[in-house]
Design a protein around this motif. Structure first.
Motif, PDB file in Angstrom:
ATOM      1  N   ASN A 113       0.713  -1.219   0.161  1.00 20.85           N
ATOM      2  CA  ASN A 113       0.214   0.060  -0.019  1.00 20.85           C
ATOM      3  C   ASN A 113       0.833   1.294  -0.061  1.00 20.85           C
ATOM      4  O   ASN A 113       2.032   1.185   0.320  1.00 20.85           O
ATOM      5  CB  ASN A 113      -0.909   0.061   1.191  1.00 20.85           C
ATOM      6  CG  ASN A 113      -1.898  -1.061   1.291  1.00 20.85           C
ATOM      7  OD1 ASN A 113      -2.763  -0.910   0.272  1.00 20.85           O
ATOM      8  ND2 ASN A 113      -2.104  -1.889   1.977  1.00 20.85           N
ATOM      9  N   HIS A 151     -12.967  -1.389  -3.242  1.00 21.57           N
ATOM     10  CA  HIS A 151     -12.910  -2.896  -2.817  1.00 21.57           C
ATOM     11  C   HIS A 151     -11.907  -3.733  -3.712  1.00 21.57           C
ATOM     12  O   HIS A 151     -11.103  -4.495  -3.226  1.00 21.57           O
ATOM     13  CB  HIS A 151     -14.150  -3.572  -2.574  1.00 21.57           C
ATOM     14  CG  HIS A 151     -15.205  -3.373  -1.390  1.00 21.57           C
ATOM     15  ND1 HIS A 151     -14.616  -4.097  -0.530  1.00 21.57           N
ATOM     16  CD2 HIS A 151     -16.122  -2.359  -1.082  1.00 21.57           C
ATOM     17  CE1 HIS A 151     -15.451  -3.319   0.634  1.00 21.57           C
ATOM     18  NE2 HIS A 151     -16.316  -2.566   0.130  1.00 21.57           N
ATOM     19  N   THR A 165      -8.312  -3.125  -3.285  1.00 23.15           N
ATOM     20  CA  THR A 165      -7.654  -3.623  -2.061  1.00 23.15           C
ATOM     21  C   THR A 165      -7.597  -5.024  -2.295  1.00 23.15           C
ATOM     22  O   THR A 165      -6.472  -5.597  -1.450  1.00 23.15           O
ATOM     23  CB  THR A 165      -8.677  -3.254  -0.918  1.00 23.15           C
ATOM     24  OG1 THR A 165      -9.049  -1.786  -1.153  1.00 23.15           O
ATOM     25  CG2 THR A 165      -7.749  -3.202   0.461  1.00 23.15           C
ATOM     26  N   GLU A 198      -4.471  -6.170  -4.200  1.00 21.15           N
ATOM     27  CA  GLU A 198      -3.457  -5.529  -3.110  1.00 21.15           C
ATOM     28  C   GLU A 198      -2.849  -6.793  -2.216  1.00 21.15           C
ATOM     29  O   GLU A 198      -1.970  -7.078  -2.180  1.00 21.15           O
ATOM     30  CB  GLU A 198      -3.408  -4.346  -2.523  1.00 21.15           C
ATOM     31  CG  GLU A 198      -2.163  -3.950  -2.021  1.00 21.15           C
ATOM     32  CD  GLU A 198      -1.852  -4.417  -0.878  1.00 21.15           C
ATOM     33  OE1 GLU A 198      -0.785  -4.496  -0.302  1.00 21.15           O
ATOM     34  OE2 GLU A 198      -2.854  -4.672   0.057  1.00 21.15           O
ATOM     35  N   THR A 199      -3.821  -7.295  -1.460  1.00 23.95           N
ATOM     36  CA  THR A 199      -3.811  -8.420  -0.522  1.00 23.95           C
ATOM     37  C   THR A 199      -3.308  -9.856  -1.142  1.00 23.95           C
ATOM     38  O   THR A 199      -2.475 -10.280  -0.696  1.00 23.95           O
ATOM     39  CB  THR A 199      -4.960  -8.586   0.520  1.00 23.95           C
ATOM     40  OG1 THR A 199      -6.152  -9.134  -0.468  1.00 23.95           O
ATOM     41  CG2 THR A 199      -5.279  -7.707   1.188  1.00 23.95           C
ATOM     42  N   LYS A 230       0.300  -8.766  -2.843  1.00 26.28           N
ATOM     43  CA  LYS A 230       1.182  -7.677  -1.950  1.00 26.28           C
ATOM     44  C   LYS A 230       2.725  -7.506  -2.443  1.00 26.28           C
ATOM     45  O   LYS A 230       3.137  -6.481  -2.470  1.00 26.28           O
ATOM     46  CB  LYS A 230       0.981  -8.097  -0.574  1.00 26.28           C
ATOM     47  CG  LYS A 230       1.394  -6.946   0.239  1.00 26.28           C
ATOM     48  CD  LYS A 230       1.213  -7.424   1.817  1.00 26.28           C
ATOM     49  CE  LYS A 230       1.434  -6.375   2.844  1.00 26.28           C
ATOM     50  NZ  LYS A 230       0.412  -4.992   2.467  1.00 26.28           N
TER      51      LYS A 230
END
Lengths: 149, 167
Positions: free
Chosen positions: A2, A47, A50, A53-54, A57
């Motif tokens: 992030n 949403h 994100t 991204e997880t 990562k």
């Protein structure tokens, strides 16, 4: 990763591994009759990014969303953005958006357009599976670019 | 038989009683502070109930999603959804964290066609054996973390992550 100070430290140490930049392009409509759908699609986009991204990562850096209102000149924004992002020296740049206007604009990097899905009325379980489905849709775009080299 | 309590005795008993009471009032908290670590109740860790029955598990890892309700981050309260890869090894249930030890991507079981019986990280092709051990020569530097596991009424409960104990 992030766009936070801690993740940025990791990025600066591991630049050879984190080579992909995800840029959400967010349309904010200010006409009262369009505000509901605009907020819904921004919820969807946030949403989704994100979640991406997880999942990735260690390879992707998620930028804060670039927001613009309905009358802003996108061609100019695209040119400036492409130029500035090239300074960041990411090998792969992906723009994620729910605004179809971006598909006809020339950009340095891949523009991924997704139709917005209203998530607000869904229960968390369903929302999760919808978001996962969406990721499955865009995943080939990422892997295709990654495997090009 | 009546034994007279003299005034002097009565006074000394009363003083001893009151003095003792006051002294204990002062000493008790001190003693409590001193032995506090012993009195501390062991925190079992918050186990989260999953919808999965243990009987339904098999030797093949399956993905189990669970939600930590109302996790507090300073004043910010949120529901955190979490995932585990769970399988049975004989009678013991093993739950592994899906977070890659390289840079924190999410790993999948059998995500790589060439290695269907390993965990695979799509970011940099990191691989782990079924017990979480990282395959040498791939980017990860350590084994996958493990969840604390509890079985109650046939249902699976997952606790906190801990360093892998199987490798």
């Amino acid at each position: 990763m992030n766009w936070t100070a801690n993740d940025m430290d990791t990025y600066l140490q591991q630049r050879e591994y984190i080579d992909t930049l995800i840029v959400p392009l967010l349309k904010v409509e200010t006409k009262p009759e369009n505000m509901k759908s605009s907020s819904s699609s921004s919820e969807f986009l946030m949403h989704l990014t994100t979640f991406i991204e997880t999942q990735f990562k260690g390879r992707m850096m998620l930028m804060p969303p670039f927001a613009y209102t309905q009358s802003m000149d996108l061609t100019e924004m695209a040119a400036t953005l492409s130029q500035d992002l090239s300074v960041a020296s990411f090998k792969y740049v992906f723009f994620l958006t729910t605004d179809s206007k971006w598909t006809s604009i020339e950009m340095d990097g891949e523009v991924i357009w997704l139709p917005s899905i209203p998530l607000e009325s869904m229960d968390p379980q369903l929302r999760k599976s919808i978001i996962e489905d969406q990721l499955r849709q865009v995943l080939p775009r990422f892997t295709e670019k990654w495997s090009e080299q | 038989m009546s034994k007279k309590v003299s005034r002097r005795q009565f006074m000394s008993y009363t003083l001893m009683g009151v003095g003792g009471f006051m002294a204990s009032g002062m000493l008790m908290p001190m003693v409590r502070f001193a032995i506090d670590p012993v009195l501390q109740t062991k925190d079992e860790g918050d186990f989260i109930h999953t919808q999965h029955k243990v009987d339904e598990l098999s030797e093949t890892p399956i993905r189990i999603d669970f939600t930590i309700k109302d996790r507090k981050d300073a004043w910010y309260k949120s529901d955190v959804s979490n995932t585990a890869w769970v399988y049975k090894n004989g009678d013991t249930v093993i739950a592994l964290s899906p977070v890659c030890k390289h840079l924190g991507c999410t790993v999948n079981w059998g995500g790589d066609e060439k290695h269907p019986d390993q965990f695979f990280c799509p970011c940099h092709a990191g691989r782990y054996m079924k017990n979480g051990d990282n395959v040498k020569g791939t980017p990860p530097l350590g084994p996958l973390d493990e969840f604390d596991v509890k079985v109650e009424d046939g249902f699976l409960y997952l606790g906190k992550t801990k360093p892998n104990t199987l490798v």
